[in-house]
Design an enzyme around this catalytic site. Structure first.
Site, PDB file in Angstrom:
ATOM      1  N   SER A  14       0.856  -1.195   0.000  1.00  0.00           N
ATOM      2  CA  SER A  14       0.000   0.000   0.000  1.00  0.00           C
ATOM      3  C   SER A  14       0.886   1.237   0.000  1.00  0.00           C
ATOM      4  CB  SER A  14      -0.885   0.013   1.242  1.00  0.00           C
ATOM      5  OG  SER A  14      -1.386   1.330   1.424  1.00  0.00           O
ATOM      6  N   HIS A  39      -1.094  -1.365  -4.258  1.00  0.00           N
ATOM      7  CA  HIS A  39      -2.383  -1.081  -3.615  1.00  0.00           C
ATOM      8  C   HIS A  39      -2.498   0.430  -3.416  1.00  0.00           C
ATOM      9  CE1 HIS A  39      -5.895  -2.130  -1.139  1.00  0.00           C
ATOM     10  NE2 HIS A  39      -5.496  -1.194  -0.303  1.00  0.00           N
ATOM     11  N   ASP A  41      -4.769   3.467  -2.013  1.00  0.00           N
ATOM     12  CA  ASP A  41      -5.840   3.790  -1.059  1.00  0.00           C
ATOM     13  C   ASP A  41      -6.407   5.181  -1.298  1.00  0.00           C
ATOM     14  OD1 ASP A  41      -6.010   1.466   0.673  1.00  0.00           O
ATOM     15  OD2 ASP A  41      -3.972   1.971   1.298  1.00  0.00           O
ATOM     16  N   MET A  43      -9.057   7.910  -0.066  1.00  0.00           N
ATOM     17  CA  MET A  43      -9.881   8.310   1.089  1.00  0.00           C
ATOM     18  C   MET A  43     -10.399   9.723   0.878  1.00  0.00           C
ATOM     19  SD  MET A  43      -7.527   6.907   4.188  1.00  0.00           S
ATOM     20  CE  MET A  43      -6.691   5.321   4.106  1.00  0.00           C
ATOM     21  N   HIS A  72      -8.363   0.870  -4.034  1.00  0.00           N
ATOM     22  CA  HIS A  72      -9.268   0.632  -2.908  1.00  0.00           C
ATOM     23  C   HIS A  72      -9.976   1.946  -2.609  1.00  0.00           C
ATOM     24  CE1 HIS A  72      -9.495  -0.321   1.716  1.00  0.00           C
ATOM     25  NE2 HIS A  72     -10.688  -0.176   1.172  1.00  0.00           N
ATOM     26  N   MET A  74     -12.247   4.218  -0.649  1.00  0.00           N
ATOM     27  CA  MET A  74     -12.922   4.479   0.625  1.00  0.00           C
ATOM     28  C   MET A  74     -13.586   5.833   0.460  1.00  0.00           C
ATOM     29  SD  MET A  74      -9.810   3.055   2.985  1.00  0.00           S
ATOM     30  CE  MET A  74      -8.647   3.155   1.625  1.00  0.00           C
ATOM     31  N   MET A 143     -11.158  -6.139   5.333  1.00  0.00           N
ATOM     32  CA  MET A 143     -10.380  -5.206   6.153  1.00  0.00           C
ATOM     33  C   MET A 143     -10.079  -5.865   7.499  1.00  0.00           C
ATOM     34  SD  MET A 143      -9.994  -2.614   4.230  1.00  0.00           S
ATOM     35  CE  MET A 143      -9.033  -1.685   5.443  1.00  0.00           C
ATOM     36  N   GLY A 148      -9.077   3.879   7.056  1.00  0.00           N
ATOM     37  CA  GLY A 148      -8.815   5.298   7.252  1.00  0.00           C
ATOM     38  C   GLY A 148      -7.352   5.632   7.497  1.00  0.00           C
ATOM     39  N   PHE A 149      -6.602   4.689   8.036  1.00  0.00           N
ATOM     40  CA  PHE A 149      -5.213   4.984   8.405  1.00  0.00           C
ATOM     41  C   PHE A 149      -4.331   3.759   8.213  1.00  0.00           C
ATOM     42  CE2 PHE A 149      -8.145   7.513  10.871  1.00  0.00           C
ATOM     43  CZ  PHE A 149      -7.686   8.796  10.614  1.00  0.00           C
ATOM     44  N   GLY A 151      -0.819   1.692   9.451  1.00  0.00           N
ATOM     45  CA  GLY A 151      -0.089   1.493  10.698  1.00  0.00           C
ATOM     46  C   GLY A 151      -0.925   1.054  11.884  1.00  0.00           C
ATOM     47  N   ASP A 185      -6.384  -6.629   4.138  1.00  0.00           N
ATOM     48  CA  ASP A 185      -5.805  -5.286   4.190  1.00  0.00           C
ATOM     49  C   ASP A 185      -5.878  -4.739   5.607  1.00  0.00           C
ATOM     50  OD1 ASP A 185      -4.974  -2.698   3.674  1.00  0.00           O
ATOM     51  OD2 ASP A 185      -6.706  -2.158   2.446  1.00  0.00           O
ATOM     52  N   GLY A 186      -4.702  -4.428   6.172  1.00  0.00           N
ATOM     53  CA  GLY A 186      -4.649  -3.759   7.466  1.00  0.00           C
ATOM     54  C   GLY A 186      -3.848  -4.534   8.494  1.00  0.00           C
ATOM     55  N   GLY A 187      -2.721  -3.982   8.903  1.00  0.00           N
ATOM     56  CA  GLY A 187      -1.931  -4.610   9.955  1.00  0.00           C
ATOM     57  C   GLY A 187      -1.240  -5.893   9.550  1.00  0.00           C
TER      58      GLY A 187
HETATM   59  C1  DX5 Z   1      -6.387   1.386   5.568  1.00  0.00           C
HETATM   60  C2  DX5 Z   1      -5.874   1.112   4.156  1.00  0.00           C
HETATM   61  C3  DX5 Z   1      -4.743   0.143   4.122  1.00  0.00           C
HETATM   62  C4  DX5 Z   1      -3.517   0.608   4.833  1.00  0.00           C
HETATM   63  C5  DX5 Z   1      -2.687  -0.557   5.212  1.00  0.00           C
HETATM   64  O1  DX5 Z   1      -7.586   2.086   5.479  1.00  0.00           O
HETATM   65  O2  DX5 Z   1      -6.913   0.574   3.351  1.00  0.00           O
HETATM   66  O3  DX5 Z   1      -4.447  -0.245   2.796  1.00  0.00           O
HETATM   67  O4  DX5 Z   1      -2.732   1.485   4.080  1.00  0.00           O
HETATM   68  O5  DX5 Z   1      -1.615  -0.101   5.966  1.00  0.00           O
HETATM   69  P1  DX5 Z   1      -0.895  -1.026   7.025  1.00  0.00           P
HETATM   70  O6  DX5 Z   1      -0.355  -2.222   6.275  1.00  0.00           O
HETATM   71  O7  DX5 Z   1       0.160  -0.144   7.576  1.00  0.00           O
HETATM   72  O8  DX5 Z   1      -1.944  -1.429   8.029  1.00  0.00           O
HETATM   73 ZN    ZN Z   2      -6.422  -0.385   1.401  1.00  0.00          ZN
END
Ligand code: DX5
Ligand code: ZN
Length: 235
Positions: A14, A39, A41, A43, A72, A74, A143, A148-149, A151, A185-187
């Site tokens: 991402s 990827h 993102d 937003m 992606h 959002m 997800m 939204g963020f 990390g 996606d996420g963490g």
């Molecule tokens: C969150 C995004 C993710 C995010 C993943 O809303 O959709 O794609 O950037 O970032 P990490 O891998 O740091 O969780």
């Molecule tokens: Zn994403």
């Protein structure tokens, strides 16, 4: 895109965690390091409480890489952005079902624009949204954080949901349905990617885990090794 059929897994960094001042170089570097997809993102400070990048930036990075760009969305509403991203060189476009008034129509619009279509499920969004549109899906994106963020920490409840999504997709394909990729996606990190693979994911988004390191190739290699170990244990 031809790799999709032959490669059983995909790593999709991402760019949310990339250095935006050097984005062209960042995407070239991460692809040279072994990334399968980029990827992307999007937003809108409405569907999610953050504001990122749009079709102009997609168009700007497109000439730098040949791998698929996995957009992606959002955003809410969704539909007006789809032709813009298709024109900007997106290959896969996914959206959150809560953000579209007409999910079936939005999926059809993505395919009409020549892209692959995906539905994204927030941690608390039920999987039943996929039930009546399986034939229009190329990708399901789960997800494992609230969107939204970058990390944020991986929510373990995503593993249970992944197994259920895997079961639904396998049943669909066994009944003669088209291939549907299952992305998380996420963490996602080196230390949980094996578990995530074992629960059924085939496509892995990772932002901070990759762009937060100096050596992208080394972290992608270690992720692939963790996936291979998980496969040798569980498959
Ligand atoms: C969150 C995004 C993710 C995010 C993943 O809303 O959709 O794609 O950037 O970032 P990490 O891998 O740091 O969780
Ligand atoms: Zn994403």
């Amino acid at each position: 895109m031809s790799n999709n059929e032959v490669s059983p897994i995909r790593i999709a960094p991402s760019i949310l965690s990339a250095d935006f001042a050097r984005l062209g170089e960042e995407v070239r570097d991460v692809v040279a390091a072994g990334a399968d997809w980029i990827h992307f993102d999007v937003m809108d400070n409405h569907y999610v409480p953050n504001l990122t990048i749009g079709p102009l930036v997609c168009e700007a990075i497109r000439p730098h890489v040949e791998v698929p760009i996995d957009v992606h969305l959002m955003v809410e509403p969704v539909d007006a952005l789809i032709p813009q991203f298709a024109k900007a060189g997106a290959n896969i476009i996914s959206f959150h079902p809560e953000a579209s008034r007409h999910i079936d129509r939005t999926l059809a619009l993505i395919r009409d624009q020549g892209c692959q279509a995906g539905l994204v499920f927030n941690p608390a969004t039920p999987l039943h949204y996929m039930e009546h549109v399986m034939d229009k899906l190329d990708l399901v994106l789960l997800m494992s954080v609230n969107p939204g963020f970058g990390g944020q920490a991986f929510l373990p409840s995503a593993l249970t949901k992944l197994r259920e999504a895997r079961r639904r997709i396998d049943a669909w394909q066994q009944a003669g349905g088209q291939a549907i990729l299952l992305e998380v996606d996420g963490g996602v990190k080196e230390d949980n990617i094996g578990q995530i693979r074992a629960a059924g994911a085939d496509t892995f988004v990772a932002g901070s885990a990759i762009f937060g390191q100096d050596d992208y190739a080394a972290v992608i290699q270690r992720m692939r090794a963790e996936i291979a170990t998980a496969e040798s244990r569980h498959v």
